[in-house]
Design a protein around this motif. Sequence first.
Motif, PDB file in Angstrom:
ATOM      1  N   THR A  54       0.846  -1.191   0.000  1.00  0.00           N
ATOM      2  CA  THR A  54       0.000   0.000   0.000  1.00  0.00           C
ATOM      3  C   THR A  54       0.877   1.235   0.000  1.00  0.00           C
ATOM      4  O   THR A  54       1.989   1.224   0.539  1.00  0.00           O
ATOM      5  CB  THR A  54      -0.914   0.051   1.242  1.00  0.00           C
ATOM      6  N   LYS A  55       0.373   2.295  -0.589  1.00  0.00           N
ATOM      7  CA  LYS A  55       1.067   3.573  -0.543  1.00  0.00           C
ATOM      8  C   LYS A  55       0.946   4.156   0.858  1.00  0.00           C
ATOM      9  O   LYS A  55      -0.069   3.966   1.546  1.00  0.00           O
ATOM     10  CB  LYS A  55       0.483   4.551  -1.562  1.00  0.00           C
ATOM     11  N   THR A  57       0.655   7.460   3.123  1.00  0.00           N
ATOM     12  CA  THR A  57       0.283   8.870   3.116  1.00  0.00           C
ATOM     13  C   THR A  57       0.294   9.353   4.568  1.00  0.00           C
ATOM     14  O   THR A  57       0.452   8.546   5.494  1.00  0.00           O
ATOM     15  CB  THR A  57      -1.143   9.054   2.537  1.00  0.00           C
ATOM     16  N   GLU A  72      -6.647   2.358   5.425  1.00  0.00           N
ATOM     17  CA  GLU A  72      -5.439   1.911   4.733  1.00  0.00           C
ATOM     18  C   GLU A  72      -5.152   2.757   3.504  1.00  0.00           C
ATOM     19  O   GLU A  72      -6.050   3.355   2.916  1.00  0.00           O
ATOM     20  CB  GLU A  72      -5.602   0.441   4.307  1.00  0.00           C
ATOM     21  N   GLY A  73      -3.888   2.750   3.106  1.00  0.00           N
ATOM     22  CA  GLY A  73      -3.509   3.483   1.915  1.00  0.00           C
ATOM     23  C   GLY A  73      -3.917   2.759   0.640  1.00  0.00           C
ATOM     24  O   GLY A  73      -4.421   1.621   0.670  1.00  0.00           O
ATOM     25  N   GLU A  74      -3.656   3.414  -0.485  1.00  0.00           N
ATOM     26  CA  GLU A  74      -4.017   2.857  -1.795  1.00  0.00           C
ATOM     27  C   GLU A  74      -3.225   1.585  -2.071  1.00  0.00           C
ATOM     28  O   GLU A  74      -2.011   1.533  -1.877  1.00  0.00           O
ATOM     29  CB  GLU A  74      -3.704   3.905  -2.864  1.00  0.00           C
ATOM     30  N   LYS A  75      -3.929   0.560  -2.517  1.00  0.00           N
ATOM     31  CA  LYS A  75      -3.280  -0.704  -2.863  1.00  0.00           C
ATOM     32  C   LYS A  75      -2.476  -0.538  -4.148  1.00  0.00           C
ATOM     33  O   LYS A  75      -2.909   0.135  -5.091  1.00  0.00           O
ATOM     34  CB  LYS A  75      -4.324  -1.813  -3.057  1.00  0.00           C
ATOM     35  N   ILE A  76      -1.296  -1.166  -4.186  1.00  0.00           N
ATOM     36  CA  ILE A  76      -0.446  -1.129  -5.370  1.00  0.00           C
ATOM     37  C   ILE A  76       0.080  -2.528  -5.650  1.00  0.00           C
ATOM     38  O   ILE A  76       0.038  -3.414  -4.779  1.00  0.00           O
ATOM     39  CB  ILE A  76       0.744  -0.157  -5.178  1.00  0.00           C
TER      40      ILE A  76
END
Length: 282
Positions: A54-55, A57, A72-76
Motif C-alpha cells: 500500500t502507498k 500517506t 489503509e492506503g491505496e493498494k499497489i
Amino acid sequence: MAALQFPCTIFTTQNRMDDYSAKDMRCGDLTEAQLKTHYHLVDVSTRANPYTLTKITPFNQPQSMFYGSRGEGEKITRQQCAAILFDEFRLLSRLFSVYGPYNHLIEKMIGHMQNGNGKPFRNISLDRALKDHILYDSSRNSTRLLLENVLKNSINWEQQYIPTDKKDALRAAILQGKLPKFDRFQDNFNGMGITVHDTWATHITIKSLQIDNNRYHAVLHYKVQDHFGLDVDDISKFKFNQFRFFRIWFVLQRFNQFSFKPFMTNIEATIEISGERNDDQK
C-alpha cells in the motif's frame, strides 16, 4: 636460478573473485516475519509499505497526527511498490554522495540492481577512482611504494632479471601495506564509500618489467572486486539499521517478495612504477 616470467600475479587475497556464495550475495531468502522479528525492519519506507503493498500517506503513517483517520492506503502491485522503493533508495543515496567526480555512481549502481538482474558492473569512473587512490597514496602503507622498494632489491642487476625465489618477497611487501579501499574520511561524502567502501577480492599482477642498466620500469595491474549487496551482519549493526537507505536496500534484496539480485563490482587499474639501483649495489 630461473627468471620470473611476466605477466606474473604476485598477490591474491584469500577471498576469491566471483564468489557468488558469499553472505552478502544472497537474495530473496527472508520472510516478512524474519525481517520484522530478527532485523526490526518494520518501518522501511516513507512512501510504500512493502508488506501490505500500500502507498503511505500522512493518514496511514504511524508517526503522523492524521494516522488512522482515512484507513489503509491505496493498494499497489508488487512491481509498483518496488519501483517506489527504488526511487526512494536513489533519493536517500544523495546523503552519502555529496560532492566530487564519483557522486553519480551510487544512483547508477542502484539502477543496475533494479534492472541488471545480477550482472557484473563496470564503470570507467570506478577505474579512475582506483587508479587515483593508488597513485596518490604516499603513506608508508602504500602497496605501490612498498613494491617500488622491494622490486629494486629483488633484481639481479648483473644479469638483469628477477629470480623466481623473490616472488615471495614481493607478496610479503604487499602484505605489509594496506590494499586500496575506499574507507578514507573523504569517501564518506564523495560517493566511493557508499558504492564500494571495503573490497572483497584483490589481485595484483606485474604485467611487464624492463631493466636498463641501473634502472627498472614495471607495469602493475590491480584487479579489485566488491559486492553490491548486504548481509545480515550489516543490517544488524546500528550504524546501518538506523538509516532508511540501508533498510530499503536490505528489503529489496533479501525479502522473498522482491529478491532483487546483488552484483559484483569489477574495478581495474594499470599503473607504472620505476626505480634505480641502490647506491650500495653499484
